[in-house]
Design an enzyme around this catalytic site. Structure first.
Site, PDB file in Angstrom:
ATOM      1  N   GLU A 287       0.833  -1.206   0.000  1.00 18.42           N
ATOM      2  CA  GLU A 287       0.000   0.000   0.000  1.00 18.42           C
ATOM      3  C   GLU A 287       0.865   1.252   0.000  1.00 18.42           C
ATOM      4  O   GLU A 287       0.546   2.238  -0.637  1.00 18.42           O
ATOM      5  CB  GLU A 287      -0.918   0.020   1.222  1.00 18.42           C
ATOM      6  CG  GLU A 287      -1.971  -1.063   1.212  1.00 18.42           C
ATOM      7  CD  GLU A 287      -2.815  -1.031   2.461  1.00 18.42           C
ATOM      8  OE1 GLU A 287      -3.989  -0.625   2.359  1.00 18.42           O
ATOM      9  OE2 GLU A 287      -2.295  -1.401   3.537  1.00 18.42           O
TER      10      GLU A 287
ATOM     11  N   LYS B 282     -11.538   4.385   2.010  1.00 18.03           N
ATOM     12  CA  LYS B 282     -10.577   3.598   1.230  1.00 18.03           C
ATOM     13  C   LYS B 282     -11.378   2.588   0.419  1.00 18.03           C
ATOM     14  O   LYS B 282     -11.833   1.564   0.943  1.00 18.03           O
ATOM     15  CB  LYS B 282      -9.597   2.882   2.163  1.00 18.03           C
ATOM     16  CG  LYS B 282      -8.545   2.060   1.431  1.00 18.03           C
ATOM     17  CD  LYS B 282      -7.755   1.182   2.401  1.00 18.03           C
ATOM     18  CE  LYS B 282      -6.543   1.902   2.905  1.00 18.03           C
ATOM     19  NZ  LYS B 282      -5.615   0.977   3.626  1.00 18.03           N
TER      20      LYS B 282
END
Length: 119
Positions: A21, A99
């Site tokens: 990420e 997200k």
């Protein structure tokens, strides 16, 4: 209390617990609710008595696209603190950091953190 809402602002950032990420990054969305007295701004048609949406967007963009954080909570806290510091007439700020498609087991459309801070 009056409200200004900025909905589904989109950014690309590098936040997350997993190494991938922070290397590859991902999309984030932010919803804001800014609470303040807008009567003077409305009466006088004066932006200086309100909040400039473009400036708010730039501030949020700088944080979300800036220094990587592991937790959405940390990013959300930075946004609320920055906005309350920048606008003395802002009484309360609610931030929802979303997200989409989180890299966790299962089928999720999104995960989010919502935080409200007041003076």
């Amino acid at each position: 209390m009056d409200k200004i809402q900025l909905n589904r602002m989109k950014f690309y950032g590098y936040h997350g617990v997993f190494d991938e990420e922070q290397k590859l990054g991902q999309r984030f969305q932010v919803d804001l609710t800014l609470e303040l007295d807008l009567s003077e701004a409305a009466e006088n048609d004066d932006l200086n008595q309100s909040i400039d949406y473009g400036d708010v967007y730039s501030r949020v963009q700088r944080i979300v696209e800036g220094e990587p954080r592991k937790l959405l909570e940390a990013v959300t806290q930075r946004i609320t603190a920055d906005l309350l510091a920048a606008y003395p007439h802002l009484q309360r700020c609610t931030v929802v950091l979303i997200k989409p498609d989180p890299p966790i087991p299962g089928h999720y459309e999104s995960v989010s953190v919502e935080m409200t801070r007041s003076r």
